[in-house]
Design an enzyme around this catalytic site. Structure first.
Site, PDB file in Angstrom:
ATOM      1  N   GLU A   1      40.211 -22.910  30.188  1.00 30.87           N
ATOM      2  CA  GLU A   1      40.120 -22.159  28.934  1.00 30.87           C
ATOM      3  C   GLU A   1      38.884 -21.265  28.993  1.00 30.87           C
ATOM      4  O   GLU A   1      37.788 -21.736  29.305  1.00 30.87           O
ATOM      5  CB  GLU A   1      40.041 -23.141  27.754  1.00 30.87           C
ATOM      6  N   ARG A   2      39.098 -19.988  28.704  1.00 30.98           N
ATOM      7  CA  ARG A   2      38.005 -18.999  28.763  1.00 30.98           C
ATOM      8  C   ARG A   2      37.347 -18.955  30.134  1.00 30.98           C
ATOM      9  O   ARG A   2      36.140 -18.705  30.249  1.00 30.98           O
ATOM     10  CB  ARG A   2      36.927 -19.276  27.703  1.00 30.98           C
TER      11      ARG A   2
ATOM     12  N   GLU B   1      39.334 -26.455  14.664  1.00 31.07           N
ATOM     13  CA  GLU B   1      40.442 -25.650  15.184  1.00 31.07           C
ATOM     14  C   GLU B   1      41.718 -26.474  15.370  1.00 31.07           C
ATOM     15  O   GLU B   1      42.389 -26.388  16.393  1.00 31.07           O
ATOM     16  CB  GLU B   1      40.029 -24.973  16.492  1.00 31.07           C
TER      17      GLU B   1
ATOM     18  N   LYS C   1      26.475 -24.886  18.802  1.00 33.46           N
ATOM     19  CA  LYS C   1      26.430 -23.582  19.475  1.00 33.46           C
ATOM     20  C   LYS C   1      25.190 -22.802  19.042  1.00 33.46           C
ATOM     21  O   LYS C   1      24.721 -22.966  17.922  1.00 33.46           O
ATOM     22  CB  LYS C   1      27.684 -22.766  19.141  1.00 33.46           C
TER      23      LYS C   1
ATOM     24  N   ASP D   1      30.157 -18.109  16.577  1.00 32.50           N
ATOM     25  CA  ASP D   1      30.725 -18.465  17.881  1.00 32.50           C
ATOM     26  C   ASP D   1      29.807 -17.848  18.918  1.00 32.50           C
ATOM     27  O   ASP D   1      28.703 -17.476  18.600  1.00 32.50           O
ATOM     28  CB  ASP D   1      32.167 -17.950  17.983  1.00 32.50           C
TER      29      ASP D   1
ATOM     30  N   GLU E   1      33.139 -15.342  27.689  1.00 30.87           N
ATOM     31  CA  GLU E   1      34.302 -15.193  26.820  1.00 30.87           C
ATOM     32  C   GLU E   1      34.222 -13.921  25.972  1.00 30.87           C
ATOM     33  O   GLU E   1      35.219 -13.228  25.790  1.00 30.87           O
ATOM     34  CB  GLU E   1      34.415 -16.418  25.901  1.00 30.87           C
TER      35      GLU E   1
HETATM   36  C1  BDP Z   1      35.909 -20.632  20.913  1.00 31.58           C
HETATM   37  C2  BDP Z   1      36.891 -20.460  22.016  1.00 31.58           C
HETATM   38  C3  BDP Z   1      37.883 -21.595  22.115  1.00 31.58           C
HETATM   39  C4  BDP Z   1      37.129 -22.906  22.142  1.00 31.58           C
HETATM   40  C5  BDP Z   1      36.229 -23.007  20.952  1.00 31.58           C
HETATM   41  C6  BDP Z   1      35.345 -24.229  20.997  1.00 31.58           C
HETATM   42  O1  BDP Z   1      37.572 -19.251  21.808  1.00 31.58           O
HETATM   43  O2  BDP Z   1      38.648 -21.411  23.263  1.00 31.58           O
HETATM   44  O3  BDP Z   1      38.027 -23.978  22.162  1.00 31.58           O
HETATM   45  O4  BDP Z   1      35.361 -21.903  20.914  1.00 31.58           O
HETATM   46  O5  BDP Z   1      34.178 -24.065  21.351  1.00 31.58           O
HETATM   47  O6  BDP Z   1      34.862 -19.748  21.168  1.00 31.58           O
HETATM   48  O7  BDP Z   1      35.769 -25.325  20.700  1.00 31.58           O
END
Ligand code: BDP
Length: 704
Positions: A171-172, A295, A363, A368, A396
């Protein structure tokens, strides 16, 4: 005939000199260095592994192995721990004491007219890191007989997070498939695992989360744990511990329980048994990383419980074995008025309620991993709960592995930000390293940019970000420049005509990305479905508002930006004074965050005297011009670089140049509809029409 033979010989000589460079060796190239015969007369070490690691690299640099010795003699190299009699006899005990388990000394000791170079730690880990530091000194021409180095890491847990899925997609990830070859494990062990471990150890990384935070429950099956055991065994000699991301619903999905409610005794028992099984297989297993109620993933709130209930249940399961739980604070729900406020709002009330083996993983920014965000206000806001920063190494939101963006300046910007939690000087770094709040656990995480590509990161220059992350995790006081310099010297060349311009290019590269993508505090203008190109106009009927760019830029006839002042979402109030006042006032808000905190009129006068609109245009344009300059700089470097890497970077810069124009035209032409003001006549004209740009749909199935 003679002539033919000669040209054959010449051909082979030349061929070996300009042999293809695929970048696989990273910064561990160990190119030949001069005068090595005078450096060391031999080596004394009780640690076979560390001595062998040194010898392998030394041989590449010098062409020969060092003789093993067992007695001190002039110019001998000694690598040892405090348990070795020799190290004790050299009087290093006192100096080693404060350096902890992983710290080390590198010292020139002079006795009876003899010089000894000594690398000493309190444990094998210290020896290992000290040995790699010595190699770095040798590679960068910094070795001398006058060494007096003493180091210990700022964070105890320095982790990589792989967002790698069990089907080996990442992913990413922009460097090919995952390096973890689940399908062939445990029977077949790829040599990549040890190469990966060595690279990490050489920069001080001591832990790795193998799988995606969007975790499949399958990772906890017997079958996968057996594979994990094998990887752990490969990484162990390099002091690299294995951790796993878990799916909160595992008891239900995997264990067949009725639910995964953290207050259900059967669920608690299930986690305890699972932890026991894991530690039976991997006694030094590090612990779990958890993305819960984020999410759409399951979590304790599905059962009316809290983050505390969830985290503590899992923490109790790993506690007997010394494991930790990294509980992520990346949470936001669609109903909130401002996504940037959520982590603080959700977590701050729980301060002091988590078990002592839980750490909150946060983060760097409140939304994000945008090219520029202010630091998250949750840093410094929890006094009794340890927090660790999560940084993103994979690009990303910064052009994937196509754009060159050296990220150390971005991470330092966050780590050096003052939170004012306990007065001035309470930087994010200090609120997370235990120096401001007492913390049993200190940690930092970086989302890896590593894949199966020969050059590991999809772009030779992206290797610098893996390197820089490790170096900063070890010592955040290092400057971006120092790190870039080390990396260039080891990865390319020490030649000054290369070093200087390429270092300058790297150091400004992230700011250039900000300028042509999202300057002045703009954020999340990305296209739907991928985070590569611009789509500030994006509108998807029925989509969550906070997944659409308009939610963030709020362009209208009046102006542009997100009003987070006391008149708006009041996100400013989550920051300590004097920051909240500073951010709240349009006159004192830093201009590089202006549109993050304010909805600013198009004709608002900036410090430069220009209108906000003009400033925006000039900034986008300067981003484009800077990338053009990088192309010029790089083309001049041809004679210092092997062909393969030269061409690779050259082609990436072409893409970056085109993309920068794409970004500039898309954003300016779109926003111009609202500003109704001309694009200043002295900047480059758009080469696209807005309608054309709105048609671009990238096929990013594998990349979004
Ligand atoms: C976002 C990404 C996604 C991640 C999410 C995360 O787009 O793919 O799953 O963060 O950190 O930036 O959980």
């Amino acid at each position: 005939m003679k002539k033919i033979i000669l040209s054959y010989i010449l051909f082979f000589v030349c061929f070996s000199v300009i042999k293809a460079e695929d970048g696989h060796q990273l910064w561990l190239r160990f190119d030949k260095i001069q005068n090595t015969e005078n450096f060391f007369s031999g080596i004394i070490s009780s640690n076979e592994f560390v001595a062998n690691e040194f010898q392998q690299s030394w041989k590449k640099m010098s062409g020969f192995n060092l003789h093993k010795k067992n007695k001190l003699s002039d110019n001998v190299l000694v690598i040892g721990t405090i348990k070795d009699r020799l190290i004790k006899s050299l009087g290093l005990e006192k100096a080693l004491k404060p350096l902890g388990k992983e710290g080390y000394l590198i010292k020139t000791i002079r006795k009876k007219n003899q010089n000894y170079t000594v690398v000493a730690g309190n444990s094998a880990a210290g020896e290992l890191y000290g040995m790699y530091h010595l190699l770095r000194l040798l590679q960068t021409n910094e070795f001398s007989y006058n060494l007096n180095i003493s180091e210990l890491p700022t964070y105890a847990h320095r982790l990589l997070n792989h967002w790698d899925n069990l089907d080996r997609t990442v992913e990413r990830g922009y460097a090919g498939y995952s390096i973890w070859k689940w399908d062939e494990l445990p029977a077949t062990v790829s040599p990549l695992y040890q190469e990966y471990a060595r690279a990490n150890a050489s920069i001080g990384i001591n832990g790795t989360v193998l799988n995606n935070v969007n975790a499949s429950p399958l990772i906890l099956t017997k079958e996968y744990l057996e594979k994990v055991r094998v990887i752990a065994a490969e990484l162990r000699p390099f002091n690299l511990k294995v951790y796993l991301s878990i799916n909160f619903s595992s008891p239900k999905e995997l264990g067949g329980l009725a639910d995964s409610d953290p207050l259900n005794p059967d669920v608690q028992k299930w986690w305890k048994e699972k932890a026991k099984d894991i530690y039976n297989l991997i006694p030094d297993f590090g612990g779990f990383l958890v993305k819960a109620n984020s999410e759409g993933l399951p979590g304790p709130m599905d059962y009316g419980r809290t983050h505390v209930d969830g985290a503590n249940m899992i923490a109790d399961a790993v506690k007997p074995y010394g494991g930790i739980v990294m509980w992520r604070a990346f949470v936001y729900d669609p109903d909130g008025d401002d996504r940037a406020k959520q982590a603080y709002r959700e977590f701050k009330p729980f301060d002091g309620k988590f078990r002592d083996n839980v750490i909150i993983q946060l983060k760097n920014g409140p939304v994000d991993f945008q090219p520029r965000e202010p630091f998250s206000p949750l840093f410094g806001a929890m006094e009794k709960t340890p927090i660790m920063a999560e940084l993103q190494i994979t690009q990303e939101y910064l052009g994937f592995s196509n754009h060159i963006a050296y990220l150390a300046p971005m991470w330092k910007e966050c780590l050096d930000s003052d939170t004012y939690a306990k007065g001035a000087g309470s930087t994010v770094a200090k609120t997370t390293d235990g120096s401001i709040f007492p913390q049993k656990i200190t940690a930092i995480a970086g989302v890896a940019n590593i894949g199966e590509d020969r050059n590991w990161c999809g772009n030779h220059f992206a290797q610098a970000n893996w390197y820089a992350y490790g170096r900063l995790a070890w010592d955040y006081n290092l400057t971006s420049e120092e790190i870039a310099e080390e990396w260039i010297k080891m990865t390319f060349t020490k030649e000054e005509n290369f070093l200087k311009p390429v270092k300058e290019l790297l150091l400004s590269s992230r700011e250039s990305v900000v300028k042509y993508m999202m300057p002045m505090g703009l954020h999340h203008l990305f296209a739907w479905g991928h985070h590569y190109g611009p789509e500030p106009w994006c509108d998807v009927p029925g989509a969550r508002p906070d997944w659409l760019p308009k939610y963030y830029h709020n362009a209208n006839e009046v102006g542009l930006g997100f009003d987070r002042t006391t008149e708006g979402s009041n996100a400013v109030s989550q920051y300590n004074s004097p920051l909240k006042e500073q951010f709240n006032d349009i006159k004192t808000c830093p201009e590089n965050l202006l549109l993050w905190f304010h909805h600013v009129p198009w004709n608002y006068k900036m410090k430069s005297g220009k209108s906000m609109w003009d400033e925006l245009c000039y900034t986008y344009d300067s981003g484009v011009q800077e990338v053009r300059k990088y192309q010029k700089v790089w083309d001049k470097m041809e004679k210092y670089v092997d062909k393969e890497r030269f061409k690779h970077i050259q082609s990436r810069l072409k893409i970056q140049s085109k993309d920068a124009v794409w970004w500039k035209d898309a954003c300016l032409l779109y926003f111009q509809q609202f500003s109704q003001m001309p694009i200043p006549y002295d900047i480059e004209r758009p080469i696209w029409d807005l309608e054309e740009l709105m048609q671009i749909k990238l096929d990013m199935k594998h990349h979004n």
